[in-house]
Design an enzyme around this catalytic site. Sequence first.
Site, PDB file in Angstrom:
ATOM      1  N   ILE A 154      63.406  -2.268  17.676  1.00 42.41           N
ATOM      2  CA  ILE A 154      64.523  -1.367  17.933  1.00 42.41           C
ATOM      3  C   ILE A 154      64.658  -0.989  19.410  1.00 42.41           C
ATOM      4  O   ILE A 154      65.748  -1.032  19.985  1.00 42.41           O
ATOM      5  CB  ILE A 154      64.364  -0.089  17.086  1.00 42.41           C
ATOM      6  CG1 ILE A 154      64.540  -0.434  15.600  1.00 42.41           C
ATOM      7  CG2 ILE A 154      65.357   1.000  17.501  1.00 42.41           C
ATOM      8  CD1 ILE A 154      64.269   0.720  14.666  1.00 42.41           C
ATOM      9  N   ASP A 155      63.541  -0.624  20.031  1.00 38.51           N
ATOM     10  CA  ASP A 155      63.590  -0.024  21.361  1.00 38.51           C
ATOM     11  C   ASP A 155      64.284  -0.873  22.424  1.00 38.51           C
ATOM     12  O   ASP A 155      65.011  -0.328  23.267  1.00 38.51           O
ATOM     13  CB  ASP A 155      62.178   0.322  21.831  1.00 38.51           C
ATOM     14  CG  ASP A 155      61.522   1.364  20.941  1.00 38.51           C
ATOM     15  OD1 ASP A 155      62.221   1.899  20.057  1.00 38.51           O
ATOM     16  OD2 ASP A 155      60.324   1.636  21.115  1.00 38.51           O
ATOM     17  N   HIS A 164      58.861   0.705  13.733  1.00 40.26           N
ATOM     18  CA  HIS A 164      59.963   1.507  14.241  1.00 40.26           C
ATOM     19  C   HIS A 164      60.205   1.302  15.731  1.00 40.26           C
ATOM     20  O   HIS A 164      61.210   1.772  16.258  1.00 40.26           O
ATOM     21  CB  HIS A 164      59.700   2.990  13.972  1.00 40.26           C
ATOM     22  CG  HIS A 164      60.843   3.877  14.352  1.00 40.26           C
ATOM     23  ND1 HIS A 164      62.088   3.775  13.760  1.00 40.26           N
ATOM     24  CD2 HIS A 164      60.952   4.858  15.279  1.00 40.26           C
ATOM     25  CE1 HIS A 164      62.906   4.661  14.296  1.00 40.26           C
ATOM     26  NE2 HIS A 164      62.236   5.327  15.222  1.00 40.26           N
ATOM     27  N   CYS A 165      59.312   0.595  16.433  1.00 40.80           N
ATOM     28  CA  CYS A 165      59.422   0.529  17.892  1.00 40.80           C
ATOM     29  C   CYS A 165      59.924  -0.810  18.406  1.00 40.80           C
ATOM     30  O   CYS A 165      61.018  -0.910  18.949  1.00 40.80           O
ATOM     31  CB  CYS A 165      58.065   0.866  18.520  1.00 40.80           C
ATOM     32  SG  CYS A 165      57.572   2.587  18.304  1.00 40.80           S
ATOM     33  N   VAL A 166      59.109  -1.851  18.255  1.00 32.77           N
ATOM     34  CA  VAL A 166      59.394  -3.116  18.939  1.00 32.77           C
ATOM     35  C   VAL A 166      60.714  -3.755  18.513  1.00 32.77           C
ATOM     36  O   VAL A 166      61.445  -4.286  19.359  1.00 32.77           O
ATOM     37  CB  VAL A 166      58.209  -4.094  18.762  1.00 32.77           C
ATOM     38  CG1 VAL A 166      58.482  -5.408  19.494  1.00 32.77           C
ATOM     39  CG2 VAL A 166      56.928  -3.457  19.302  1.00 32.77           C
TER      40      VAL A 166
END
Length: 454
Positions: free
Chosen positions: A288-289, A284-286
């Site tokens: 998208i962020d 969910h992080c790398v």
Amino acid sequence: MGLTVASGHTAPAAVAPLLQKIEDRSCLIGIIGLGYVGLPLALAAAKAEFRVLGFDINGPRVAQLNRGESFVKHIPTEAINTAARDGRFVATDDFARLDEPDAILICVPTPLTRQREPDMSFIDKTAEAIATRLRPGQLIVLESTTWPGTTRERVKPILEAGGLRSGVDFFLAFSPEREDPGNADYQTSTIPKVVGGEGPDALALADALYSRLVVRTVPVASSATAEAVKLTENIFRSVNIALVNELKVIYEPMGIDIWDVIDAAKTKPFGFMPFYPGPGLGGHCVPIDPFYLAWKAREFETPTRFIELAGEINTAMPHYVIERLARALDNHASRGLKGARILVMGVAYKKNIEDTRESPSLRLMELIEERGAVADFHDSHVPVIPVIREHPRFTGRMSVDLTAKAVAAYDAVLISTDHDDVDYAALVAQARLVIDTRNACARAGIVADHVFKA
């Protein structure tokens, strides 16, 4: 007279009672979103002897948690049972109870739209729900990853719409989550927590709360700074993974193995940090962020070429893997990809967990089927693919059994997620062709003419 928390600053009267509740652990903590971030945080707070009221819109999940059952493999059922048995954790889907907690921690998703722009709907709806029940003396902390300025520019106006003022009547802060699902070396309580507030009182309160939940807090100048810290951490990973992915593509026609290169380079005791290539980015992080910062930077007419280039490289990796698969079938199986049967090993986004969010495996399966082939999968951690907004066609698809007969029936096996519970020696012995995107076979000491890296 209010509590003085900094030289020359007198805190509002609402600060001292809340600070006292935090110090004596009578503070009721509300956590919105009981997923991979919120649930571990709730259990860490309960273990620190706080009472926790967990909120989630998923009714069956709420019921499951109240029965003491875990829905996340790396979170033991016993931890939930202990917190519930001690009276320190209760889950609810009744958001009318948001006036009960003294501190509310927001752990909701922040995905991208199909246009790769921030989807703020979860944060907006959560803030609106809080606003309807907001009372004086509450601390509100956003943990969801987002663009710098969200807490101040987006959440604060929604909360203040009812007449209460941030920094006077209630207190607003940002503290980015730093969860790494499946990492046995670090848990929520052992990871330092960055904290930024909307004003010194919010910072003091948030710092006081988190200092009782985690090993160490790292106070920063503002909520926007804390938001930028989280993006910087994940952009750092995205850019470096993109670099080794690009080097993999460059070195392959030269006959150079990128994994050998990285293993040798990481022996340098300074100036190098190993990152590893793969079939694309997941989680969910790398993935998208970085796009959150790129989107926000456009407001200031500031280019983000490095960030966007890294995103392009990482997004292109599934296509590279499929081309390597097709070439291997052409050259070593005397057949094309069209009509072939491919077994994808692993649909979780990383090894030893069941999380499929943004998994590159799902994109690989999509591309395989778009080329007219059949894409089945095996994943001991994901027996059935859950509902995934970006890949609805795979909802309900079931993992196949990893028997020798089943493996031998496929034209190729594509290792996309390298779970530790797979017998790679047996897999290689049974498969006609193996395409390894994770170097799993080489790490297991397996070398064979029909195993190819991608």
